[in-house]
Scaffold this motif. Structure first.
Motif, PDB file in Angstrom:
ATOM      1  N   ALA A  30      16.716  14.980  12.722  1.00 17.02           N
ATOM      2  CA  ALA A  30      15.265  15.146  12.896  1.00 17.02           C
ATOM      3  C   ALA A  30      14.472  14.012  12.246  1.00 17.02           C
ATOM      4  O   ALA A  30      13.394  13.649  12.729  1.00 17.02           O
ATOM      5  CB  ALA A  30      14.827  16.492  12.310  1.00 17.02           C
ATOM      6  N   HIS A  31      15.007  13.426  11.162  1.00 20.65           N
ATOM      7  CA  HIS A  31      14.277  12.341  10.495  1.00 20.65           C
ATOM      8  C   HIS A  31      14.322  11.042  11.300  1.00 20.65           C
ATOM      9  O   HIS A  31      13.579  10.100  10.997  1.00 20.65           O
ATOM     10  CB  HIS A  31      14.860  12.095   9.101  1.00 20.65           C
ATOM     11  CG  HIS A  31      16.280  11.616   9.116  1.00 20.65           C
ATOM     12  ND1 HIS A  31      17.325  12.413   9.525  1.00 20.65           N
ATOM     13  CD2 HIS A  31      16.829  10.416   8.760  1.00 20.65           C
ATOM     14  CE1 HIS A  31      18.463  11.736   9.417  1.00 20.65           C
ATOM     15  NE2 HIS A  31      18.188  10.525   8.958  1.00 20.65           N
ATOM     16  N   LEU A  32      15.148  10.989  12.332  1.00 20.26           N
ATOM     17  CA  LEU A  32      15.263   9.782  13.160  1.00 20.26           C
ATOM     18  C   LEU A  32      14.698   9.968  14.566  1.00 20.26           C
ATOM     19  O   LEU A  32      14.487   9.000  15.283  1.00 20.26           O
ATOM     20  CB  LEU A  32      16.739   9.370  13.276  1.00 20.26           C
ATOM     21  CG  LEU A  32      17.430   8.981  11.961  1.00 20.26           C
ATOM     22  CD1 LEU A  32      18.922   8.800  12.188  1.00 20.26           C
ATOM     23  CD2 LEU A  32      16.813   7.726  11.374  1.00 20.26           C
ATOM     24  N   ASP A  33      14.481  11.237  14.961  1.00 19.40           N
ATOM     25  CA  ASP A  33      13.953  11.551  16.286  1.00 19.40           C
ATOM     26  C   ASP A  33      12.672  12.354  16.104  1.00 19.40           C
ATOM     27  O   ASP A  33      12.692  13.485  15.629  1.00 19.40           O
ATOM     28  CB  ASP A  33      14.984  12.359  17.091  1.00 19.40           C
ATOM     29  CG  ASP A  33      14.590  12.510  18.553  1.00 19.40           C
ATOM     30  OD1 ASP A  33      13.383  12.410  18.875  1.00 19.40           O
ATOM     31  OD2 ASP A  33      15.488  12.738  19.392  1.00 19.40           O
ATOM     32  N   ASN A 119       7.360   4.879  17.276  1.00 18.98           N
ATOM     33  CA  ASN A 119       8.670   4.627  16.687  1.00 18.98           C
ATOM     34  C   ASN A 119       8.843   3.220  16.123  1.00 18.98           C
ATOM     35  O   ASN A 119       9.942   2.866  15.685  1.00 18.98           O
ATOM     36  CB  ASN A 119       9.753   4.869  17.745  1.00 18.98           C
ATOM     37  CG  ASN A 119       9.937   6.333  18.058  1.00 18.98           C
ATOM     38  OD1 ASN A 119      10.612   7.053  17.336  1.00 18.98           O
ATOM     39  ND2 ASN A 119       9.296   6.776  19.143  1.00 18.98           N
ATOM     40  N   LEU A 120       7.778   2.431  16.086  1.00 16.16           N
ATOM     41  CA  LEU A 120       7.894   1.055  15.592  1.00 16.16           C
ATOM     42  C   LEU A 120       8.505   0.984  14.203  1.00 16.16           C
ATOM     43  O   LEU A 120       9.304   0.097  13.890  1.00 16.16           O
ATOM     44  CB  LEU A 120       6.525   0.369  15.601  1.00 16.16           C
ATOM     45  CG  LEU A 120       6.099  -0.262  16.936  1.00 16.16           C
ATOM     46  CD1 LEU A 120       4.677  -0.792  16.838  1.00 16.16           C
ATOM     47  CD2 LEU A 120       7.064  -1.390  17.329  1.00 16.16           C
ATOM     48  N   ASP A 121       8.142   1.907  13.353  1.00 16.74           N
ATOM     49  CA  ASP A 121       8.625   1.870  11.972  1.00 16.74           C
ATOM     50  C   ASP A 121       9.772   2.849  11.727  1.00 16.74           C
ATOM     51  O   ASP A 121      10.208   3.008  10.585  1.00 16.74           O
ATOM     52  CB  ASP A 121       7.473   2.187  11.005  1.00 16.74           C
ATOM     53  CG  ASP A 121       6.358   1.159  11.091  1.00 16.74           C
ATOM     54  OD1 ASP A 121       6.673  -0.028  11.300  1.00 16.74           O
ATOM     55  OD2 ASP A 121       5.181   1.553  10.968  1.00 16.74           O
ATOM     56  N   MET A 125      16.055   1.343  17.934  1.00 19.60           N
ATOM     57  CA  MET A 125      16.823   1.674  19.128  1.00 19.60           C
ATOM     58  C   MET A 125      15.942   2.326  20.190  1.00 19.60           C
ATOM     59  O   MET A 125      16.052   2.023  21.378  1.00 19.60           O
ATOM     60  CB  MET A 125      17.992   2.601  18.774  1.00 19.60           C
ATOM     61  CG  MET A 125      19.084   1.939  17.953  1.00 19.60           C
ATOM     62  SD  MET A 125      20.458   3.066  17.649  1.00 19.60           S
ATOM     63  CE  MET A 125      21.138   3.196  19.297  1.00 19.60           C
ATOM     64  N   ILE A 126      15.060   3.242  19.755  1.00 15.60           N
ATOM     65  CA  ILE A 126      14.151   3.874  20.704  1.00 15.60           C
ATOM     66  C   ILE A 126      13.176   2.855  21.268  1.00 15.60           C
ATOM     67  O   ILE A 126      12.901   2.834  22.477  1.00 15.60           O
ATOM     68  CB  ILE A 126      13.399   5.040  20.033  1.00 15.60           C
ATOM     69  CG1 ILE A 126      14.373   6.187  19.721  1.00 15.60           C
ATOM     70  CG2 ILE A 126      12.271   5.550  20.927  1.00 15.60           C
ATOM     71  CD1 ILE A 126      13.747   7.375  19.040  1.00 15.60           C
TER      72      ILE A 126
END
Length: 440
Positions: A30-33, A119-121, A125-126
């Protein structure tokens, strides 16, 4: 993540009745998506169809989360590109190179920009997947099999060990031929003239070596068959230049089916006591089963104990659907009564032919060699497979109905089948009326 049951995430919208894939983002990622849930319409009200469509969404989501957790510092070019394609799909986009994104509808461009901004920061990958900044890999001809094996894993399931080996050998042979003629070109750099050069090489080979067109066309079919799932997975179009490259058959280059043995030859040669004794017992019995069933050699060699029904009201063999090997086609699935020499032979092997299980090629080579060396082939064009053609000729000449012919031979028939209970007795009676005399 990968152990979850896919059906848990396929839910029906209460108002529209349309199914969608709906799944909470796992806590560990969840911390990455940034999404709380993955939501994607499957655009169907049919559950079976929805489950099939959901599979790719499910795999894309799983691939995304694995990639996010692993990072991408050590990813190969192939893996990075594939991850970007799947990642974009899981976010509701089709992967597009950055050069194509400017031509998309304004609404989609704005949606992509919004995801990139969020998602810039957080996830490069996204950003790369949605913005189309991952370079397309440059696979070569020598990479085709490994890519095909990876992207068509589901299509290779259900084969026996020997079937998979033959599939691989055939396709790797086609790749080797192409590399020998064209060089190990990048798939994206292959042009129509390159393919036509390969086609001309095959044409010359057919003429010089007296081969059949089907030998060459198998190479083109194998290459096209591998490139198609690769293109689907990588969103490429490598197969396009290979279309319509097959060589047209002529009377000289067209493959011919094996001629049948005459009934007189079978009775006076193959079934004459003692003439087949030079074969090992299993091989001899396999040939005998073929005489009155017309079954394919591979179907007989790979019968399992549960496929051999000697104690049923109508003794028979069943060419069954299986998980561990593929039958020639759906129409091959059938039950064939056992009569005469074939019934006798099967009673000698009620558990099947263990010696030749998944080794039908070995059985065929041995039987053909021994029969040919001992004067039991009616001509140079005959083979053990001619027994199947003899069986078809015999039932056709005895005015067997088209439906029964198809059911006995395992061929396509033009209307649905509705069961064969009573039909089995009719088949048994018919075959008993034309069987060869057999005294053991």
């Amino acid at each position: 993540m990968g152990s979850d049951d896919l059906s848990r995430y396929v839910v029906k919208h209460p108002a529209s009745g349309i199914y969608r894939y709906y799944r909470r983002v796992p806590t560990e990622v969840a911390h990455l998506d940034q999404r709380s849930h993955v939501k994607q319409s499957l655009k169907t009200k049919n559950l079976k169809e929805a489950l099939e469509k959901a599979q790719s969404v499910h795999e894309a989501a799983e691939s995304l989360w694995r990639a996010l957790l692993a990072g991408n510092d050590n990813e190969t070019a192939f893996a990075r590109y594939e991850a970007a394609v799947r990642l974009a799909q899981s976010l509701g986009f089709t992967y597009r190179p950055i050069t194509e994104i400017a031509s998309l509808p304004l609404e989609e461009i704005e949606r992509r920009l919004a995801v990139v901004g969020e998602n810039l920061d957080r996830s490069q990958m996204i950003v790369d997947a949605v913005a189309g900044t991952v370079d397309e890999p440059a696979p070569r001809l020598s990479n085709i099999w490994s890519l095909y094996e990876k992207h068509n894993a589901a299509g290779l399931t259900g084969m026996s060990k020997n079937q998979l080996r033959k599939t691989k050998v055939s396709r790797e042979r086609a790749i080797t031929y192409a590399i020998d003629v064209m060089g190990d070109l990048e798939l994206g750099a292959i042009t129509r003239p390159d393919v036509l050069k390969f086609r001309q090489w095959w044409t010359d080979k057919i003429i010089d070596e007296g081969l059949k067109a089907d030998t060459a066309n198998r190479s083109f079919s194998d290459i096209m068959g591998m490139l198609t799932p690769i293109d689907a997975a990588l969103h490429t179009n490598y197969h396009a230049v290979w279309e319509k490259a097959r060589i047209k058959e002529t009377n000289a280059t067209k493959g011919r089916s094996r001629p049948p043995f005459s009934s007189e030859w079978i009775a006076s040669k193959i079934l004459l006591p003692g003439t087949m004794d030079m074969l090992d017992e299993d091989a001899r019995l396999v040939a005998y089963v073929m005489v009155e069933t017309g079954a394919r050699l591979g179907e007989i060699c790979n019968l399992r104990p549960q496929d051999i029904r000697l104690d049923d009201e109508v003794p028979h063999i069943e060419v069954a659907e299986r998980d561990d090997r593929r039958q020639k086609s759906d129409y091959s699935i059938r039950r064939v009564p056992l009569v005469g020499v074939s019934l006798w032979a099967m009673r000698q092997r009620p558990q099947g032919f263990k010696k030749y299980h998944d080794k039908a090629d070995s059985a065929s080579a041995l039987i053909n060699k021994v029969l040919r060396n001992n004067g039991l082939m009616q001509s140079d064009d005959h083979s053990i497979y001619s027994l199947r053609h003899s069986f078809q000729d015999r039932i056709e000449n005895a005015n067997c109905s088209d439906r029964m012919q198809a059911d006995l031979m395992g061929h396509e028939f033009g209307r649905p089948r509705y069961g064969d209970g009573a039909e089995m007795k009719r088949r048994q009676a018919f075959l008993s009326g034309i069987m060869f005399a057999w005294v053991m």
